[in-house]
Design a protein around this motif. Structure first.
Motif, mmCIF file in Angstrom:
data_model
loop_
_atom_site.group_PDB
_atom_site.id
_atom_site.type_symbol
_atom_site.label_atom_id
_atom_site.label_comp_id
_atom_site.label_asym_id
_atom_site.label_seq_id
_atom_site.Cartn_x
_atom_site.Cartn_y
_atom_site.Cartn_z
ATOM 1 N N GLN A 107 -1.218 9.368 -8.899
ATOM 2 C CA GLN A 107 -2.600 9.385 -8.419
ATOM 3 C C GLN A 107 -2.862 8.338 -7.349
ATOM 4 O O GLN A 107 -3.758 8.511 -6.519
ATOM 5 C CB GLN A 107 -3.560 9.131 -9.586
ATOM 6 N N THR A 108 -2.120 7.236 -7.363
ATOM 7 C CA THR A 108 -2.380 6.210 -6.363
ATOM 8 C C THR A 108 -2.012 6.680 -4.962
ATOM 9 O O THR A 108 -2.386 6.043 -3.976
ATOM 10 C CB THR A 108 -1.610 4.911 -6.684
ATOM 11 N N GLN A 109 -1.287 7.778 -4.860
ATOM 12 C CA GLN A 109 -0.941 8.346 -3.556
ATOM 13 C C GLN A 109 -1.923 9.450 -3.143
ATOM 14 O O GLN A 109 -1.673 10.151 -2.162
ATOM 15 C CB GLN A 109 0.483 8.919 -3.590
ATOM 16 N N TYR A 110 -3.021 9.585 -3.894
ATOM 17 C CA TYR A 110 -3.980 10.641 -3.548
ATOM 18 C C TYR A 110 -4.545 10.413 -2.148
ATOM 19 O O TYR A 110 -5.060 9.340 -1.827
ATOM 20 C CB TYR A 110 -5.145 10.699 -4.540
ATOM 21 N N LEU A 111 -4.432 11.421 -1.327
ATOM 22 C CA LEU A 111 -5.040 11.435 -0.002
ATOM 23 C C LEU A 111 -5.649 12.811 0.200
ATOM 24 O O LEU A 111 -5.066 13.824 -0.204
ATOM 25 C CB LEU A 111 -3.996 11.160 1.085
ATOM 26 N N VAL A 356 -2.094 -10.168 -20.058
ATOM 27 C CA VAL A 356 -0.966 -9.308 -19.685
ATOM 28 C C VAL A 356 -1.012 -9.129 -18.173
ATOM 29 O O VAL A 356 -2.023 -8.664 -17.621
ATOM 30 C CB VAL A 356 -1.048 -7.930 -20.376
ATOM 31 N N ASP A 357 0.051 -9.499 -17.502
ATOM 32 C CA ASP A 357 0.128 -9.365 -16.042
ATOM 33 C C ASP A 357 0.682 -7.983 -15.702
ATOM 34 O O ASP A 357 1.828 -7.665 -16.032
ATOM 35 C CB ASP A 357 1.034 -10.455 -15.463
ATOM 36 N N PRO A 358 -0.103 -7.128 -15.021
ATOM 37 C CA PRO A 358 0.386 -5.782 -14.721
ATOM 38 C C PRO A 358 1.316 -5.718 -13.514
ATOM 39 O O PRO A 358 2.001 -4.708 -13.313
ATOM 40 C CB PRO A 358 -0.907 -5.016 -14.421
ATOM 41 N N ARG A 359 1.366 -6.777 -12.717
ATOM 42 C CA ARG A 359 2.070 -6.694 -11.435
ATOM 43 C C ARG A 359 3.568 -6.414 -11.551
ATOM 44 O O ARG A 359 4.128 -5.713 -10.700
ATOM 45 C CB ARG A 359 1.824 -7.967 -10.626
ATOM 46 N N PRO A 360 4.278 -6.948 -12.570
ATOM 47 C CA PRO A 360 5.707 -6.622 -12.657
ATOM 48 C C PRO A 360 5.982 -5.138 -12.862
ATOM 49 O O PRO A 360 7.090 -4.669 -12.562
ATOM 50 C CB PRO A 360 6.181 -7.440 -13.861
ATOM 51 N N LEU A 361 5.007 -4.391 -13.364
ATOM 52 C CA LEU A 361 5.209 -2.972 -13.632
ATOM 53 C C LEU A 361 4.724 -2.076 -12.505
ATOM 54 O O LEU A 361 4.978 -0.869 -12.524
ATOM 55 C CB LEU A 361 4.484 -2.585 -14.926
ATOM 56 N N ARG A 365 0.684 -1.510 -3.848
ATOM 57 C CA ARG A 365 -0.253 -0.408 -3.585
ATOM 58 C C ARG A 365 -0.843 0.117 -4.884
ATOM 59 O O ARG A 365 -2.052 0.377 -4.969
ATOM 60 C CB ARG A 365 0.466 0.708 -2.825
ATOM 61 N N GLN A 366 -0.019 0.300 -5.885
ATOM 62 C CA GLN A 366 -0.514 0.799 -7.164
ATOM 63 C C GLN A 366 -1.537 -0.159 -7.767
ATOM 64 O O GLN A 366 -2.582 0.278 -8.277
ATOM 65 C CB GLN A 366 0.647 1.013 -8.140
ATOM 66 N N TYR A 367 -1.251 -1.448 -7.711
ATOM 67 C CA TYR A 367 -2.196 -2.407 -8.278
ATOM 68 C C TYR A 367 -3.519 -2.386 -7.522
ATOM 69 O O TYR A 367 -4.597 -2.419 -8.127
ATOM 70 C CB TYR A 367 -1.612 -3.823 -8.264
ATOM 71 N N GLN A 368 -3.467 -2.358 -6.186
ATOM 72 C CA GLN A 368 -4.694 -2.357 -5.397
ATOM 73 C C GLN A 368 -5.529 -1.110 -5.676
ATOM 74 O O GLN A 368 -6.758 -1.186 -5.781
ATOM 75 C CB GLN A 368 -4.348 -2.446 -3.904
ATOM 76 N N LYS A 369 -4.874 0.029 -5.785
ATOM 77 C CA LYS A 369 -5.607 1.261 -6.095
ATOM 78 C C LYS A 369 -6.222 1.185 -7.496
ATOM 79 O O LYS A 369 -7.379 1.559 -7.702
ATOM 80 C CB LYS A 369 -4.676 2.461 -5.991
#
Length: 450
Positions: A107-111, A356-361, A365-369
């Motif tokens: 979904q983070t690639q939705y355009l 819980v830090d989500p960034r390692p996973l 781009r995914q985090y920003q979305k």
């Protein structure tokens, strides 16, 4: 109705549909090249360890290893085959399946333009694109024809027209008309940056965008206004190229514009530029039963395309805030949204609580979305709970502290931080754990302050 049906079943020149096939295929080849040259295949589909699924499509996963490169290479070859009209009946369904698969991966690639590509690729399957100005016709693999039922041309026109129409309808809302989002976007181009701080310029930008979307299709179809409409199309999309990073969307919309022109004009272009002469064909026999069936099916198709962009009205709250009903609705570049999200896990048995830090996973781009989309935050909370379960830590609660700014407003809480998101069902229904937007109207002078 009988008169309308007779007009839609009447033959018309196939040339605009051939133009559509040609520019669509070429644009897809260019898009695949961009994915290879910019390293997007690796960064979007190979490196991430987690992908945000669409509801009901969590079973769609990337190919293992480097097979995503093979997949995109195949899409490029199929796009070239569509452009040339070679093995058209094989290339079009394979391309539709392949590009829809990519679209559904994350979904983070939705355009909006990728969604449009999926829709247009599906329509191409049912159009006789390989029967004129095509290698299939040249090699005798398909019967050559010069005409198609009129409804086929209007089907493509309507699909493109709906993108403009609903894009214009979406702009008739208070935030956009205040000029605040427009001011933020005007800062994205050196030529327009001096205008960004002027309210009159930002409001003019907002109003002209809405007027263009709502009037461009009638303007292209009416011969008297067509020259002005073509000029507006060029200015609008070339400006968007400079202001926004929206990939091939402006170029694709520019390229398909001739489908709204007179078919005879498009035929003259094709006859001048096609590498070999195509003799005129005898009118192809038409099966009235099948044509009426096609007319009925795609009438329902267009009805669905009209209903999907309206579904956000069935959700409470502001769609630009909650995101419920935002996708598939042609809400294009209407807002500026920034946020951050922090996750906490809690053991209900011991009361222990930790960050819980989500960034390692996730990729950047995914985090920003995710940081502005509550449905993705919930989906990631479910993933965290599953990962803890695999480690033997059962029944953990996952909470999110999500603060988001919409169109320059101060950051506000979007997700109720006291709700265990891992316990909330993943559903298409309205989420009860969203915090409503403070409905204070935007004030231009305050919202655009640096």
């Amino acid at each position: 109705m009988r008169s309308l049906q007779a007009r839609l079943l009447a033959p018309t020149d196939i040339a605009p549909l051939i133009w559509f096939r040609l520019v669509f295929g070429v644009t897809m080849v260019v898009e695949v090249f961009r994915y290879f040259s910019r390293g997007w295949i690796k960064s979007y589909y190979i490196e991430p360890s987690f992908f945000f699924s669409y509801y009901g499509f969590d079973w769609v996963n990337p190919w293992p290893g480097d097979w995503m490169y093979v997949h995109f290479a195949a899409l490029g070859v199929l796009g070239a085959m569509i452009a040339a009209g070679f093995s058209y009946r094989v290339a079009t369904p394979l391309f539709w399946l392949g590009v829809t698969y990519v679209f559904l991966l994350d979904q983070t690639q939705y355009l909006n333009h990728m969604y449009l590509v999926c829709l247009l690729a599906f329509l191409l399957i049912w159009l006789p694109g390989g029967q004129a100005f095509a290698l299939d016709a040249r090699l005798g693999l398909a019967r050559q024809r010069d005409t198609v039922p009129t409804w086929m041309l209007w089907l493509v026109r309507a699909q493109i027209g709906l993108v403009y129409f609903f894009g214009g309808i979406a702009k008739l809302e208070s935030d956009w008309l205040s000029g605040v989002p427009g001011s933020m976007f005007l800062r994205g181009w050196e030529l327009t940056e001096p205008l960004a701080g002027h309210e009159w310029a930002a409001r003019a930008f907002a109003l002209s965008g809405a007027a263009f979307d709502l009037l461009v299709v009638p303007g292209l179809l009416w011969p008297r206004s067509r020259p002005w409409a073509i000029g507006a199309v060029l200015v609008f999309h070339l400006t968007n190229v400079q202001l926004f990073r929206i990939g091939i969307f402006p170029w694709l919309m520019l390229a398909v514009t001739p489908i709204f022109l007179e078919p005879a004009m498009v035929r003259r272009w094709l006859e001048r530029w096609w590498p070999w002469r195509m003799p005129r064909a005898v009118a192809a026999p038409v099966n009235p039963r099948w044509q009426r069936a096609g007319l009925a099916f795609f009438g329902l198709w267009l009805a669905l395309q009209c209903l999907l962009p309206l579904r956000h009205w069935f959700y409470p709250g502001e769609v630009n805030w909650t995101e419920e009903g935002h996708n598939f609705s042609w809400h294009m570049k209407l807002r500026n949204k920034e946020g951050r999200v922090r996750f906490h896990a809690r053991d209900s048995r011991t009361g222990a609580r930790w960050k819980v830090d989500p960034r390692p996973l996730l990729s950047n781009r995914q985090y920003q979305k995710m940081s502005t989309r509550p449905d993705m935050v919930q989906q990631f909370a479910h993933e965290l709970a599953r990962r803890y379960e695999r480690e033997g830590r059962l029944g953990l609660e996952i909470y999110a502290d999500m603060r988001v700014s919409l169109n320059g407003r101060p950051r506000q809480m979007l997700v109720d931080e006291d709700v265990d998101l891992a316990a909330q069902p993943w559903t298409w229904r309205a989420a009860s754990w969203l915090v409503p937007l403070d409905d204070e109207p935007l004030v231009f002078s305050r919202a655009v302050e640096p």
